[in-house]
Design an enzyme around this catalytic site. Structure first.
Site, PDB file in Angstrom:
ATOM      1  N   LYS A  50      -4.668  -2.066   5.404  1.00  0.00           N
ATOM      2  CA  LYS A  50      -5.601  -1.051   5.909  1.00  0.00           C
ATOM      3  C   LYS A  50      -4.990  -0.211   7.025  1.00  0.00           C
ATOM      4  CE  LYS A  50      -8.675  -4.022   7.108  1.00  0.00           C
ATOM      5  NZ  LYS A  50      -7.862  -5.189   6.689  1.00  0.00           N
ATOM      6  N   SER A  51      -4.525  -0.888   8.073  1.00  0.00           N
ATOM      7  CA  SER A  51      -3.984  -0.169   9.233  1.00  0.00           C
ATOM      8  C   SER A  51      -2.730   0.608   8.868  1.00  0.00           C
ATOM      9  CB  SER A  51      -3.681  -1.151  10.371  1.00  0.00           C
ATOM     10  OG  SER A  51      -4.867  -1.733  10.864  1.00  0.00           O
ATOM     11  N   SER A  56      -4.217  -6.637   3.846  1.00  0.00           N
ATOM     12  CA  SER A  56      -4.245  -5.782   2.644  1.00  0.00           C
ATOM     13  C   SER A  56      -3.453  -4.495   2.843  1.00  0.00           C
ATOM     14  CB  SER A  56      -5.689  -5.452   2.258  1.00  0.00           C
ATOM     15  OG  SER A  56      -6.333  -4.730   3.302  1.00  0.00           O
ATOM     16  N   GLY A  77     -10.948  -3.725   3.470  1.00  0.00           N
ATOM     17  CA  GLY A  77     -10.151  -4.631   2.650  1.00  0.00           C
ATOM     18  C   GLY A  77      -9.851  -5.901   3.428  1.00  0.00           C
ATOM     19  N   LEU A  78      -9.257  -6.852   2.764  1.00  0.00           N
ATOM     20  CA  LEU A  78      -8.943  -8.127   3.396  1.00  0.00           C
ATOM     21  C   LEU A  78      -7.902  -7.974   4.496  1.00  0.00           C
ATOM     22  CD1 LEU A  78      -8.650 -10.315   0.167  1.00  0.00           C
ATOM     23  CD2 LEU A  78     -10.514 -10.415   1.846  1.00  0.00           C
ATOM     24  N   SER A 132     -14.604  -4.999   7.639  1.00  0.00           N
ATOM     25  CA  SER A 132     -15.995  -4.640   7.316  1.00  0.00           C
ATOM     26  C   SER A 132     -16.423  -5.292   6.005  1.00  0.00           C
ATOM     27  CB  SER A 132     -16.184  -3.124   7.273  1.00  0.00           C
ATOM     28  OG  SER A 132     -15.219  -2.469   6.503  1.00  0.00           O
TER      29      SER A 132
END
EC number: 2.7.1.25
Length: 223
Positions: free
Chosen positions: A52-53, A50, A46-47, A120
């Site tokens: 993710k972490s 966003s 994701g951006l 990614s």
């Protein structure tokens, strides 16, 4: 270190015929049985901003509390060491993901549920890692499902910019950062992710539960 010093490995060209895969005394199946759950890579994409972490670590905590063997590979953390020689050009981003894919395979061989939190941005690169996992020498898992689980952290760029936890969007808009995903570098959305998470609409706990529920419903972990 200048961009000219970065080196992207030509994997096929660099391989020596003298390098032979060494079989371990403890098999992948034995490690999986000892851990009590199926191994897989939870690939969070994701951006920037966003979530993710944040979601990956929330999932990791839930899985740890369930007794699963886990680890989180975070984009920034990996760039402090293993990928510290890479920049953010499209070429370096491709190499960044290739290396993470290889590291993820080792964690899968150890029987772990490993979460990777990386932008990614390219569909082809994520598909390449999926193929590496499912076609590797580690794919003799007792579990029939894919060892690559794509988790799309789908957050509108407007929300990511409002969050901007590291001030990167502000710098990118000011021209201080080049090749920033979503601004002057492309992000290609997942076509058919296993898990589709929307952090702008749910709490972090709800997002993490969505991922853990997927693992339960598909037999990766025991309910």
């Amino acid at each position: 270190m200048t961009q000219e010093k970065y080196r992207v490995v030509d994997v096929a060209g660099d391989k020596s015929s003298d390098v032979v895969w060494h079989l371990a005394s403890v098999s992948h199946a034995q490690r999986e049985a000892a851990n009590g759950h199926a191994p897989a890579v939870l690939w969070f994409t994701g951006l920037s901003g966003s979530g993710k972490s944040t979601v990956a670590n929330a999932v990791d905590k839930m899985l740890h509390d369930l007794g699963c063997k886990t680890y989180v590979l975070d984009g920034d953390n990996v760039r402090h060491g293993l990928n510290g020689d890479l920049g953010f050009s499209d070429t370096d981003r491709v190499e960044n993901i290739r290396r993470i894919g290889e590291v993820s395979k080792l964690f899968v061989d150890a029987g772990l549920l490993v979460s990777t939190a990386f932008i990614s941005p390219f569909v082809e690169d994520r598909a390449s890692v999926r193929a590496q996992l499912n076609d590797s020498q580690y794919s003799n898992s007792q579990h029939s499902n894919s060892q690559f689980i794509e988790v799309y952290i789908d957050t509108p760029i407007e929300v990511c910019e409002q969050r901007d936890p590291k001030g990167l969007y502000k710098k990118a808009r000011a021209g201080e950062i080049k090749n920033f995903t979503g601004i002057d570098s492309a992000y290609e959305q997942p076509i058919n992710p296993e898990v589709h998470v929307k952090t702008a609409e749910q709490s972090i706990e709800a997002c993490a539960l969505q991922v853990v529920d997927y693992l339960k419903e598909n037999g990766y972990i025991k309910v």
